[in-house]
Scaffold this active site. Structure first.
Site, PDB file in Angstrom:
ATOM      1  N   ARG A   1       2.965   4.727   6.534  1.00  0.00           N
ATOM      2  CA  ARG A   1       3.411   4.021   7.490  1.00  0.00           C
ATOM      3  C   ARG A   1       4.050   2.682   7.334  1.00  0.00           C
ATOM      4  O   ARG A   1       4.201   1.945   8.130  1.00  0.00           O
ATOM      5  CB  ARG A   1       2.044   3.952   8.404  1.00  0.00           C
ATOM      6  CG  ARG A   1       1.701   5.285   9.088  1.00  0.00           C
ATOM      7  CD  ARG A   1       0.240   5.232   9.690  1.00  0.00           C
ATOM      8  NE  ARG A   1      -0.619   4.574   8.660  1.00  0.00           N
ATOM      9  CZ  ARG A   1      -1.912   4.349   9.013  1.00  0.00           C
ATOM     10  NH1 ARG A   1      -2.550   4.489  10.175  1.00  0.00           N
ATOM     11  NH2 ARG A   1      -2.782   3.835   8.066  1.00  0.00           N
TER      12      ARG A   1
ATOM     13  N   CYS B   1       0.786  -1.120   0.010  1.00  0.00           N
ATOM     14  CA  CYS B   1      -0.100   0.048   0.129  1.00  0.00           C
ATOM     15  C   CYS B   1       1.102   1.249  -0.050  1.00  0.00           C
ATOM     16  O   CYS B   1       2.015   1.333   0.283  1.00  0.00           O
ATOM     17  CB  CYS B   1      -0.970   0.013   1.280  1.00  0.00           C
ATOM     18  SG  CYS B   1      -2.080   1.302   1.317  1.00  0.00           S
TER      19      CYS B   1
ATOM     20  N   CYS C   1      -5.817   0.062   7.207  1.00  0.00           N
ATOM     21  CA  CYS C   1      -5.775   0.484   5.718  1.00  0.00           C
ATOM     22  C   CYS C   1      -7.000   1.472   5.441  1.00  0.00           C
ATOM     23  O   CYS C   1      -8.131   1.007   5.574  1.00  0.00           O
ATOM     24  CB  CYS C   1      -5.508  -0.621   4.757  1.00  0.00           C
ATOM     25  SG  CYS C   1      -5.358   0.022   3.036  1.00  0.00           S
TER      26      CYS C   1
ATOM     27  N   HIS D   1      -2.066  -4.027   5.191  1.00  0.00           N
ATOM     28  CA  HIS D   1      -1.627  -3.476   6.323  1.00  0.00           C
ATOM     29  C   HIS D   1      -3.107  -3.347   6.967  1.00  0.00           C
ATOM     30  O   HIS D   1      -4.013  -2.715   6.546  1.00  0.00           O
ATOM     31  CB  HIS D   1      -0.702  -2.184   6.202  1.00  0.00           C
ATOM     32  CG  HIS D   1      -1.517  -0.958   5.791  1.00  0.00           C
ATOM     33  ND1 HIS D   1      -2.063  -0.041   6.413  1.00  0.00           N
ATOM     34  CD2 HIS D   1      -1.668  -0.741   4.736  1.00  0.00           C
ATOM     35  CE1 HIS D   1      -2.604   0.942   5.925  1.00  0.00           C
ATOM     36  NE2 HIS D   1      -2.460   0.512   4.666  1.00  0.00           N
TER      37      HIS D   1
ATOM     38  N   ASP E   1       0.351   3.962   1.718  1.00  0.00           N
ATOM     39  CA  ASP E   1       0.569   4.437   3.022  1.00  0.00           C
ATOM     40  C   ASP E   1       1.620   4.460   3.557  1.00  0.00           C
ATOM     41  O   ASP E   1       2.622   3.738   3.570  1.00  0.00           O
ATOM     42  CB  ASP E   1      -0.306   3.274   3.679  1.00  0.00           C
ATOM     43  CG  ASP E   1      -0.785   3.900   5.559  1.00  0.00           C
ATOM     44  OD1 ASP E   1       0.076   4.577   6.112  1.00  0.00           O
ATOM     45  OD2 ASP E   1      -1.928   4.007   5.532  1.00  0.00           O
TER      46      ASP E   1
HETATM   47 CO    CO Z   1      -3.333   1.253   3.059  1.00  0.00          CO
END
Ligand code: CO
Length: 217
Positions: free
Chosen positions: A46, A42, A101, A98, A44
């Site tokens: 993080r 992803c 998400c 994750h 993302d």
């Molecule tokens: Co995500």
């Protein structure tokens, strides 16, 4: 919060430190990358592939998009997978979802964001395919379960791509894995969906789905 100038300052310091600790590190990278791993994760912020796995520059080939989706007609993802398999000869491809998400959460809730709804729609397809299983779970388990189910479905999408069908047909050794990352604890989970041949997709898929539901029930 860093300013843009901080990013350059950090970059200079990092490059200096690397060169000091391991003289010739960057020169060795100029020859050619030869990573054993491809990470499909992803976008993302993080979930940084290298930091999570302790891999250095040159060790993992990365493709990231919103909610780690592999769509059959996505030339971006397919080109990255083809390059990784046919040119770099990676041995392992991991699809990594994750927990927490926001793409998965939006799909679960049917939230409207805008253009991205059309991308998230692929996760809603996963939700709809497993609707009965998801509805049988307690509500607080559903988002994590959908995260896992999405990973398993995307592993299948990698496996049935022409790139992987052809690679396995010619005997190339590549294994596709499904993992999930806990933003809350920093730990990777193996979803027991590691596929190394076209024949094994179906039984591994069924077992992995059962495993997810059992773990969340
Ligand atoms: Co995500």
């Amino acid at each position: 919060m860093s300013s843009l100038q901080d990013l350059f300052t950090h970059n200079r310091a990092w490059a200096d430190q690397m060169e000091r600790e391991r003289p010739g590190f960057f020169t060795s990278l100029t020859k050619q990358q030869s990573p054993k791993y491809m990470w499909i994760g992803c976008s993302d912020s993080r979930v940084p592939a290298n930091q999570i796995t302790g891999l250095e520059p040159g060790e993992v080939f990365v493709h990231r998009n919103v909610a780690n989706i592999v769509v059959h007609s996505d030339l971006n993802a397919l080109s990255a997978i083809q390059f990784a398999v046919e040119r770099l000869k990676v041995e392992h491809i991991m699809v990594v979802g994750h927990y927490g998400c926001s793409g998965v959460q939006a799909a679960l809730e049917g939230a409207r964001i805008g253009l991205a709804d059309n991308w998230i729609r692929h996760i809603q397809d996963v939700r709809d395919r497993h609707r009965t299983l998801l509805e049988a779970l307690q509500e607080k388990q559903r988002a994590n379960a959908l995260c896992d189910l999405n990973v398993i479905e995307q592993v299948v999408n990698v496996c049935v791509s022409t790139v992987m069908v052809d690679a396995w047909a010619r005997g190339q050794k590549v294994t596709i894995h499904g993992w999930a990352f806990g933003v809350h604890d920093g730990l990777l989970q193996d979803l027991q969906m590691s596929v190394a041949s076209t024949d094994s997709i179906e039984p591994l898929y069924r077992a992995a789905i059962e495993g997810v539901i059992a773990a969340r029930s």
